[in-house]
Design a protein around this motif. Structure first.
Motif, mmCIF file in Angstrom:
data_model
loop_
_atom_site.group_PDB
_atom_site.id
_atom_site.type_symbol
_atom_site.label_atom_id
_atom_site.label_comp_id
_atom_site.label_asym_id
_atom_site.label_seq_id
_atom_site.Cartn_x
_atom_site.Cartn_y
_atom_site.Cartn_z
ATOM 1 N N VAL A 20 56.063 6.420 14.688
ATOM 2 C CA VAL A 20 56.506 5.016 14.737
ATOM 3 C C VAL A 20 56.402 4.397 13.348
ATOM 4 C CG1 VAL A 20 56.000 2.730 15.696
ATOM 5 C CG2 VAL A 20 55.955 4.752 17.196
ATOM 6 N N ALA A 21 55.319 4.703 12.628
ATOM 7 C CA ALA A 21 55.103 4.147 11.290
ATOM 8 C C ALA A 21 56.187 4.589 10.306
ATOM 9 C CB ALA A 21 53.721 4.550 10.768
ATOM 10 N N GLU A 22 56.803 5.748 10.555
ATOM 11 C CA GLU A 22 57.884 6.222 9.692
ATOM 12 C C GLU A 22 59.104 5.315 9.776
ATOM 13 O OE1 GLU A 22 58.634 10.197 11.022
ATOM 14 O OE2 GLU A 22 56.820 10.992 10.109
ATOM 15 N N GLY A 23 59.183 4.509 10.822
ATOM 16 C CA GLY A 23 60.274 3.556 10.955
ATOM 17 C C GLY A 23 61.452 4.007 11.784
ATOM 18 N N ARG A 24 61.419 5.215 12.247
ATOM 19 C CA ARG A 24 62.542 5.715 13.054
ATOM 20 C C ARG A 24 62.498 5.158 14.475
ATOM 21 N NH1 ARG A 24 64.129 12.030 14.067
ATOM 22 N NH2 ARG A 24 65.847 11.609 15.459
ATOM 23 N N TYR A 25 61.319 4.831 14.944
ATOM 24 C CA TYR A 25 61.130 4.311 16.301
ATOM 25 C C TYR A 25 60.496 2.932 16.230
ATOM 26 C CZ TYR A 25 61.928 9.198 17.415
ATOM 27 O OH TYR A 25 62.472 10.448 17.503
ATOM 28 N N ALA A 26 60.910 2.072 17.163
ATOM 29 C CA ALA A 26 60.384 0.709 17.179
ATOM 30 C C ALA A 26 58.994 0.643 17.800
ATOM 31 C CB ALA A 26 61.336 -0.201 17.955
ATOM 32 N N SER A 27 58.703 1.604 18.676
ATOM 33 C CA SER A 27 57.419 1.578 19.379
ATOM 34 C C SER A 27 57.107 2.963 19.924
ATOM 35 C CB SER A 27 57.483 0.587 20.548
ATOM 36 O OG SER A 27 58.419 1.057 21.526
ATOM 37 N N ALA A 28 55.886 3.113 20.435
ATOM 38 C CA ALA A 28 55.500 4.374 21.069
ATOM 39 C C ALA A 28 56.393 4.642 22.280
ATOM 40 C CB ALA A 28 54.031 4.334 21.474
#
Length: 85
Positions: A20-28
């Motif tokens: 998530v921190a990589e920015g590809r996903y908005a949330s878990a």
């Protein structure tokens, strides 16, 4: 949308958080949904491949060879492919 609660070990939680921190996903939740969709796509592709293989087998007709001969030929081809024969 329905809700599902799961328990995971800390190492997996850290992995999800890093993705998530990589920015590809908005949330878990977004990450987990993506994994599930990919799994569904994979299963659908495998099922389609299996159906195609079954159809090829059905279309090939009935063999005059005995089951023993078929098995012997399969074993011989495998050995040849792997340099064992």
């Amino acid at each position: 949308m329905t809700q599902l609660n799961v328990s995971i070990p800390p190492a997996l939680k850290e992995w999800i958080d890093s993705r998530v921190a990589e920015g590809r996903y908005a949330s878990a939740s977004d990450y987990i949904r993506d994994i599930i969709r990919r799994d569904q796509d994979s299963i659908n592709a495998e099922t389609e491949w299996l159906r195609e293989q079954i159809q090829i087998g059905l279309d090939s007709g009935v063999s005059d060879e005995t089951p023993e001969t078929v098995i012997e030929n399969v074993i011989a081809r495998r050995k040849q492919r792997h340099g064992l024969g």
